[in-house]
Motif scaffolding. Sequence first.
Motif, PDB file in Angstrom:
ATOM      1  N   HIS A   1       0.807  -1.217   0.000  1.00 27.42           N
ATOM      2  CA  HIS A   1       0.000   0.000   0.000  1.00 27.42           C
ATOM      3  C   HIS A   1       0.850   1.282   0.000  1.00 27.42           C
ATOM      4  O   HIS A   1       0.509   2.276  -0.662  1.00 27.42           O
TER       5      HIS A   1
ATOM      6  N   HIS B   1       1.077   4.550  -2.546  1.00 26.63           N
ATOM      7  CA  HIS B   1       1.054   6.004  -2.300  1.00 26.63           C
ATOM      8  C   HIS B   1       2.182   6.703  -3.077  1.00 26.63           C
ATOM      9  O   HIS B   1       1.978   7.758  -3.658  1.00 26.63           O
TER      10      HIS B   1
ATOM     11  N   ASP C   1      -6.408   7.298  -0.264  1.00 25.61           N
ATOM     12  CA  ASP C   1      -6.388   5.919  -0.749  1.00 25.61           C
ATOM     13  C   ASP C   1      -7.189   5.757  -2.033  1.00 25.61           C
ATOM     14  O   ASP C   1      -8.334   6.206  -2.123  1.00 25.61           O
TER      15      ASP C   1
HETATM   16 ZN    ZN Z   1      -3.164   5.019   2.517  1.00 27.05          ZN
END
Ligand code: ZN
Length: 337
Positions: A115, A119, A304
Amino acid sequence: MTINRYILGIESSCDETSVSVVKDGTEILANIVLSQIESHKRFGGVVPEVASRHHVEGIIPTIEEALNTAGIQMEKIDAIAVTEGPGLIGALLVGINAAKALAFAYDKPLIPVNHIAGHIYANNLEEPLEFPLISLIVSGGHTELIYMKDHLDFEILGETRDDAVGEAYDKVARTIGLGYPGGPKVDALASEGQDTYDFPRVLLEKDTYDFSFSGLKSAVINKKHNLNQKGEDVNRANIARSFQDSVVEVLVGKAVRACEAYDVNHLIVAGGVASNRGLREQLTEACEIRDIKLSIPHPQLCTDNAAMIAAVGFYLFEAGVRADMSLNGRSSIDIEE
Ligand code: ZN
Ligand code: KG4
Protein backbone atom coordinates in the motif's frame (compact mmCIF):
# COMPACT_ATOMS: atom_id res chain seq x y z
CA MET A 1 5.84 -1.71 -31.39
CA THR A 2 5.19 -1.62 -27.67
CA ILE A 3 2.30 -3.60 -26.25
CA ASN A 4 -0.10 -1.73 -23.97
CA ARG A 5 -0.65 -3.28 -20.56
CA TYR A 6 -3.93 -2.89 -18.74
CA ILE A 7 -3.84 -3.52 -15.00
CA LEU A 8 -6.95 -3.80 -12.86
CA GLY A 9 -6.18 -2.44 -9.37
CA ILE A 10 -8.06 -3.28 -6.17
CA GLU A 11 -7.61 -1.41 -2.87
CA SER A 12 -9.47 -2.13 0.39
CA SER A 13 -6.89 -1.68 3.15
CA CYS A 14 -8.80 0.85 5.25
CA ASP A 15 -11.99 2.82 4.68
CA GLU A 16 -12.07 3.19 0.89
CA THR A 17 -13.24 0.49 -1.50
CA SER A 18 -11.52 1.31 -4.76
CA VAL A 19 -11.06 -0.33 -8.16
CA SER A 20 -9.13 1.07 -11.10
CA VAL A 21 -7.97 0.33 -14.61
CA VAL A 22 -4.56 1.82 -15.44
CA LYS A 23 -2.68 1.61 -18.74
CA ASP A 24 1.11 1.10 -18.65
CA GLY A 25 1.45 2.28 -15.04
CA THR A 26 0.78 5.88 -15.99
CA GLU A 27 -2.62 6.46 -17.57
CA ILE A 28 -5.83 6.22 -15.52
CA LEU A 29 -8.76 4.80 -17.48
CA ALA A 30 -10.93 4.43 -14.37
CA ASN A 31 -10.41 5.06 -10.66
CA ILE A 32 -13.61 4.45 -8.71
CA VAL A 33 -13.43 5.26 -4.99
CA LEU A 34 -16.24 4.38 -2.63
CA SER A 35 -15.55 6.24 0.62
CA GLN A 36 -16.90 5.04 3.96
CA ILE A 37 -16.07 8.26 5.82
CA GLU A 38 -19.74 9.18 6.37
CA SER A 39 -20.39 5.83 8.01
CA HIS A 40 -17.37 5.99 10.35
CA LYS A 41 -17.99 9.62 11.38
CA ARG A 42 -20.52 8.62 14.03
CA PHE A 43 -17.81 6.54 15.77
CA GLY A 44 -15.14 9.25 15.50
CA GLY A 45 -12.77 6.93 13.63
CA VAL A 46 -12.56 3.84 11.43
CA VAL A 47 -14.15 0.76 13.01
CA PRO A 48 -12.47 -2.29 11.41
CA GLU A 49 -15.51 -4.59 11.50
CA VAL A 50 -17.73 -1.89 9.99
CA ALA A 51 -15.10 -1.24 7.31
CA SER A 52 -15.02 -4.92 6.29
CA ARG A 53 -18.80 -5.05 5.94
CA HIS A 54 -18.82 -1.98 3.69
CA HIS A 55 -16.06 -3.47 1.54
CA VAL A 56 -18.11 -6.67 1.12
CA GLU A 57 -21.13 -4.65 -0.02
CA GLY A 58 -19.13 -2.36 -2.25
CA ILE A 59 -16.51 -4.47 -3.96
CA ILE A 60 -18.51 -6.12 -6.79
CA PRO A 61 -20.37 -2.94 -7.90
CA THR A 62 -17.07 -1.03 -7.77
CA ILE A 63 -15.35 -3.60 -10.00
CA GLU A 64 -18.24 -3.39 -12.48
CA GLU A 65 -18.21 0.39 -12.43
CA ALA A 66 -14.45 0.55 -13.03
CA LEU A 67 -14.64 -1.80 -16.04
CA ASN A 68 -17.62 0.11 -17.45
CA THR A 69 -15.95 3.49 -16.97
CA ALA A 70 -12.75 2.26 -18.62
CA GLY A 71 -14.80 0.70 -21.42
CA ILE A 72 -12.81 -2.51 -21.15
CA GLN A 73 -13.73 -6.15 -20.61
CA MET A 74 -12.01 -8.51 -18.20
CA GLU A 75 -10.63 -10.49 -21.15
CA LYS A 76 -8.46 -7.50 -22.15
CA ILE A 77 -7.02 -6.98 -18.66
CA ASP A 78 -3.41 -8.21 -18.41
CA ALA A 79 -3.19 -8.65 -14.63
CA ILE A 80 -4.96 -7.97 -11.35
CA ALA A 81 -3.03 -6.00 -8.75
CA VAL A 82 -4.31 -5.96 -5.19
CA THR A 83 -3.20 -4.39 -1.91
CA GLU A 84 -1.63 -7.12 0.23
CA GLY A 85 -0.89 -4.80 3.19
CA PRO A 86 -0.30 -2.95 5.38
CA GLY A 87 -3.84 -2.31 6.54
CA LEU A 88 -6.80 -3.70 8.46
CA ILE A 89 -6.72 -7.45 7.97
CA GLY A 90 -10.46 -7.98 7.55
CA ALA A 91 -10.66 -5.09 5.10
CA LEU A 92 -7.65 -6.30 3.09
CA LEU A 93 -9.10 -9.80 2.77
CA VAL A 94 -12.20 -8.53 0.97
CA GLY A 95 -10.13 -7.00 -1.83
CA ILE A 96 -7.73 -9.94 -1.93
CA ASN A 97 -10.52 -12.50 -2.22
CA ALA A 98 -12.20 -10.53 -4.98
CA ALA A 99 -8.86 -10.30 -6.82
CA LYS A 100 -8.24 -14.02 -6.41
CA ALA A 101 -11.71 -14.88 -7.69
CA LEU A 102 -11.19 -12.71 -10.79
CA ALA A 103 -7.69 -14.07 -11.40
CA PHE A 104 -8.97 -17.63 -11.13
CA ALA A 105 -12.12 -17.13 -13.22
CA TYR A 106 -10.38 -15.24 -16.04
CA ASP A 107 -7.01 -16.96 -15.75
CA LYS A 108 -5.09 -13.71 -15.14
CA PRO A 109 -1.87 -13.14 -13.18
CA LEU A 110 -2.37 -11.94 -9.61
CA ILE A 111 0.04 -9.28 -8.30
CA PRO A 112 0.51 -8.40 -4.60
CA VAL A 113 1.08 -4.69 -3.93
CA ASN A 114 2.39 -2.84 -0.88
CA HIS A 115 0.00 0.00 0.00
CA ILE A 116 2.83 2.43 0.81
CA ALA A 117 4.47 1.75 -2.56
CA GLY A 118 1.05 2.59 -3.98
CA HIS A 119 1.05 6.00 -2.30
CA ILE A 120 4.49 6.71 -3.80
CA TYR A 121 3.38 5.62 -7.28
CA ALA A 122 0.37 7.95 -7.18
CA ASN A 123 2.97 10.47 -8.37
CA ASN A 124 3.76 8.35 -11.43
CA LEU A 125 0.16 8.86 -12.60
CA GLU A 126 0.83 12.58 -12.97
CA GLU A 127 4.45 12.64 -14.06
CA PRO A 128 7.02 9.84 -14.47
CA LEU A 129 9.13 9.33 -11.34
CA GLU A 130 12.68 10.66 -11.77
CA PHE A 131 15.38 8.74 -9.91
CA PRO A 132 17.03 8.97 -7.51
CA LEU A 133 14.30 10.46 -5.36
CA ILE A 134 13.21 10.89 -1.78
CA SER A 135 9.61 10.18 -0.91
CA LEU A 136 7.85 11.60 2.12
CA ILE A 137 4.82 9.48 3.04
CA VAL A 138 2.34 11.20 5.33
CA SER A 139 -0.95 9.41 5.89
CA GLY A 140 -3.37 8.33 8.59
CA GLY A 141 -1.37 5.17 9.20
CA HIS A 142 2.17 6.01 8.07
CA THR A 143 4.93 8.58 8.27
CA GLU A 144 8.04 7.54 6.37
CA LEU A 145 11.01 8.89 4.46
CA ILE A 146 12.03 6.56 1.65
CA TYR A 147 14.99 6.69 -0.74
CA MET A 148 14.52 5.21 -4.23
CA LYS A 149 17.36 4.62 -6.69
CA ASP A 150 15.10 3.04 -9.27
CA HIS A 151 11.65 1.56 -9.78
CA LEU A 152 10.61 -0.80 -6.96
CA ASP A 153 13.84 -0.13 -5.05
CA PHE A 154 12.82 1.19 -1.64
CA GLU A 155 15.11 2.07 1.26
CA ILE A 156 13.42 3.29 4.43
CA LEU A 157 15.48 6.14 5.90
CA GLY A 158 13.14 6.88 8.78
CA GLU A 159 9.65 6.28 10.08
CA THR A 160 7.47 7.24 12.99
CA ARG A 161 8.29 5.69 16.33
CA ASP A 162 4.72 6.09 17.57
CA ASP A 163 1.73 7.87 15.99
CA ALA A 164 1.44 8.54 12.28
CA VAL A 165 1.09 12.20 11.40
CA GLY A 166 -2.53 11.87 10.18
CA GLU A 167 -3.39 10.02 13.36
CA ALA A 168 -1.96 12.90 15.43
CA TYR A 169 -4.05 15.35 13.38
CA ASP A 170 -7.20 13.33 14.01
CA LYS A 171 -6.51 13.13 17.77
CA VAL A 172 -5.76 16.85 18.08
CA ALA A 173 -8.95 17.56 16.15
CA ARG A 174 -10.93 15.51 18.65
CA THR A 175 -9.22 17.30 21.57
CA ILE A 176 -10.31 20.71 20.34
CA GLY A 177 -13.78 19.52 19.38
CA LEU A 178 -13.50 19.21 15.59
CA GLY A 179 -15.07 16.18 13.92
CA TYR A 180 -13.61 13.20 12.05
CA PRO A 181 -11.56 13.10 9.90
CA GLY A 182 -9.89 15.96 11.67
CA GLY A 183 -6.88 16.62 9.43
CA PRO A 184 -8.61 18.91 6.93
CA LYS A 185 -10.45 20.73 9.75
CA VAL A 186 -7.28 21.43 11.75
CA ASP A 187 -5.65 22.55 8.50
CA ALA A 188 -8.47 25.03 7.76
CA LEU A 189 -8.57 26.39 11.32
CA ALA A 190 -4.77 26.75 11.39
CA SER A 191 -4.95 29.34 8.63
CA GLU A 192 -6.93 31.60 10.99
CA GLY A 193 -4.51 31.28 13.94
CA GLN A 194 -0.98 32.13 15.09
CA ASP A 195 1.79 29.91 16.45
CA THR A 196 1.48 31.20 20.02
CA TYR A 197 1.83 27.99 22.03
CA ASP A 198 5.27 26.98 20.77
CA PHE A 199 4.88 23.20 20.91
CA PRO A 200 8.01 20.99 20.72
CA ARG A 201 9.67 20.11 17.40
CA VAL A 202 10.26 16.49 18.35
CA LEU A 203 13.46 14.87 16.97
CA LEU A 204 14.02 17.76 14.54
CA GLU A 205 17.57 18.48 15.68
CA LYS A 206 18.43 14.83 16.29
CA ASP A 207 20.61 12.85 13.92
CA THR A 208 17.82 10.56 12.73
CA TYR A 209 15.20 10.50 10.01
CA ASP A 210 12.69 8.96 12.40
CA PHE A 211 9.64 10.88 13.55
CA SER A 212 7.61 10.97 16.76
CA PHE A 213 4.25 12.67 17.11
CA SER A 214 2.76 11.25 20.28
CA GLY A 215 4.64 13.68 22.56
CA LEU A 216 3.40 16.60 20.48
CA LYS A 217 -0.15 15.28 20.65
CA SER A 218 0.15 14.99 24.46
CA ALA A 219 1.56 18.52 24.67
CA VAL A 220 -1.55 19.80 22.89
CA ILE A 221 -3.89 17.82 25.16
CA ASN A 222 -2.04 19.01 28.30
CA LYS A 223 -2.08 22.62 27.15
CA LYS A 224 -5.82 22.51 26.65
CA HIS A 225 -6.40 20.92 30.08
CA ASN A 226 -4.13 23.46 31.81
CA LEU A 227 -5.92 26.36 30.21
CA ASN A 228 -9.29 24.86 31.12
CA GLN A 229 -8.22 24.37 34.74
CA LYS A 230 -7.03 27.95 35.02
CA GLY A 231 -10.30 29.09 33.52
CA GLU A 232 -8.46 30.70 30.61
CA ASP A 233 -9.77 30.76 27.05
CA VAL A 234 -8.55 28.10 24.67
CA ASN A 235 -7.91 29.74 21.34
CA ARG A 236 -8.63 26.80 19.04
CA ALA A 237 -7.26 28.47 15.94
CA ASN A 238 -3.98 29.20 17.72
CA ILE A 239 -3.81 25.61 19.01
CA ALA A 240 -4.40 24.31 15.47
CA ARG A 241 -1.79 26.68 14.02
CA SER A 242 0.80 25.95 16.72
CA PHE A 243 0.33 22.19 16.27
CA GLN A 244 0.48 22.43 12.48
CA ASP A 245 3.59 24.64 12.48
CA SER A 246 5.36 22.12 14.70
CA VAL A 247 4.40 19.17 12.48
CA VAL A 248 5.26 20.96 9.25
CA GLU A 249 8.63 22.23 10.48
CA VAL A 250 9.69 18.70 11.41
CA LEU A 251 8.42 17.09 8.18
CA VAL A 252 9.96 19.73 5.94
CA GLY A 253 13.23 19.85 7.90
CA LYS A 254 13.81 16.11 7.68
CA ALA A 255 12.67 15.72 4.08
CA VAL A 256 15.00 18.47 2.89
CA ARG A 257 17.89 17.14 4.97
CA ALA A 258 17.40 13.69 3.39
CA CYS A 259 17.46 15.21 -0.12
CA GLU A 260 20.72 16.97 0.64
CA ALA A 261 22.37 13.99 2.35
CA TYR A 262 21.46 11.63 -0.51
CA ASP A 263 22.18 14.20 -3.21
CA VAL A 264 18.68 13.95 -4.63
CA ASN A 265 16.94 16.63 -6.69
CA HIS A 266 13.46 15.18 -6.67
CA LEU A 267 11.18 15.06 -3.62
CA ILE A 268 7.79 13.43 -3.93
CA VAL A 269 5.09 13.55 -1.29
CA ALA A 270 2.26 11.08 -0.82
CA GLY A 271 -0.58 10.11 1.52
CA GLY A 272 -3.65 11.92 2.84
CA VAL A 273 -1.72 14.59 4.77
CA ALA A 274 0.00 15.65 1.52
CA SER A 275 -3.17 17.70 0.96
CA ASN A 276 -2.25 19.86 3.96
CA ARG A 277 -1.94 23.48 2.91
CA GLY A 278 0.71 24.39 5.46
CA LEU A 279 2.85 21.45 4.41
CA ARG A 280 2.47 22.23 0.71
CA GLU A 281 3.42 25.88 1.21
CA GLN A 282 6.46 25.19 3.36
CA LEU A 283 7.73 22.37 1.16
CA THR A 284 7.34 24.51 -1.94
CA GLU A 285 9.37 27.30 -0.37
CA ALA A 286 12.09 25.00 1.02
CA CYS A 287 12.49 23.16 -2.29
CA GLU A 288 12.56 26.34 -4.36
CA ILE A 289 15.46 27.72 -2.32
CA ARG A 290 17.44 24.49 -2.79
CA ASP A 291 16.53 23.81 -6.41
CA ILE A 292 14.82 20.54 -5.54
CA LYS A 293 11.97 19.48 -7.80
CA LEU A 294 8.85 18.92 -5.69
CA SER A 295 5.94 16.70 -6.75
CA ILE A 296 2.71 16.44 -4.79
CA PRO A 297 -0.20 14.64 -6.43
CA HIS A 298 -3.67 16.09 -6.76
CA PRO A 299 -5.58 15.55 -3.46
CA GLN A 300 -7.71 12.80 -5.08
CA LEU A 301 -4.58 10.77 -5.68
CA CYS A 302 -3.13 11.56 -2.22
CA THR A 303 -5.87 9.67 -0.38
CA ASP A 304 -6.39 5.92 -0.75
CA ASN A 305 -7.27 4.83 -4.28
CA ALA A 306 -6.75 1.82 -6.53
CA ALA A 307 -5.11 3.68 -9.42
CA MET A 308 -1.93 3.96 -7.35
CA ILE A 309 -2.08 0.18 -6.68
CA ALA A 310 -2.44 -0.58 -10.40
CA ALA A 311 0.47 1.80 -11.14
CA VAL A 312 2.83 -0.23 -8.92
CA GLY A 313 1.19 -3.39 -10.26
CA PHE A 314 2.37 -2.54 -13.77
CA TYR A 315 6.05 -2.39 -12.74
CA LEU A 316 5.72 -5.57 -10.65
CA PHE A 317 4.03 -7.27 -13.62
CA GLU A 318 6.92 -6.29 -15.89
CA ALA A 319 9.38 -7.51 -13.25
CA GLY A 320 7.64 -10.89 -13.21
CA VAL A 321 6.26 -10.67 -9.67
CA ARG A 322 3.24 -12.96 -9.19
CA ALA A 323 1.16 -14.24 -6.27
CA ASP A 324 -0.67 -17.54 -6.21
CA MET A 325 -4.00 -18.50 -4.68
CA SER A 326 -2.44 -18.71 -1.22
CA LEU A 327 -2.09 -14.89 -1.13
CA ASN A 328 -3.13 -13.61 2.28
CA GLY A 329 -3.59 -10.14 3.76
CA ARG A 330 -0.79 -8.82 5.96
CA SER A 331 -1.57 -6.11 8.49
CA SER A 332 2.06 -5.03 8.65
CA ILE A 333 4.50 -5.54 5.81
CA ASP A 334 7.89 -4.07 5.04
CA ILE A 335 8.25 -2.09 1.81
CA GLU A 336 11.93 -3.10 1.55
CA GLU A 337 11.01 -6.80 1.12
ZN1 ZN B 1 -3.16 5.02 2.52
O1 KG4 C 1 -3.67 8.38 3.06
P1 KG4 C 1 -4.97 8.44 3.76
O2 KG4 C 1 -6.20 8.76 2.95
O3 KG4 C 1 -5.29 7.11 4.49
C1 KG4 C 1 -4.31 6.28 5.01
O4 KG4 C 1 -3.76 5.44 4.24
O5 KG4 C 1 -4.01 6.45 6.20
O6 KG4 C 1 -4.81 9.53 4.93
C2 KG4 C 1 -5.87 9.91 5.77
C3 KG4 C 1 -5.33 10.87 6.81
C4 KG4 C 1 -6.33 11.21 7.91
O7 KG4 C 1 -5.68 11.07 9.15
C5 KG4 C 1 -6.71 12.67 7.63
O8 KG4 C 1 -7.06 13.37 8.79
C6 KG4 C 1 -5.42 13.18 7.04
O9 KG4 C 1 -4.98 12.12 6.20
N1 KG4 C 1 -5.62 14.40 6.24
C7 KG4 C 1 -5.06 15.60 6.54
C8 KG4 C 1 -5.52 16.52 5.56
N2 KG4 C 1 -6.34 15.85 4.69
C9 KG4 C 1 -6.37 14.54 5.12
N3 KG4 C 1 -4.24 15.95 7.54
C10 KG4 C 1 -3.84 17.24 7.57
N4 KG4 C 1 -4.24 18.18 6.70
C11 KG4 C 1 -5.07 17.87 5.67
N5 KG4 C 1 -5.45 18.81 4.80
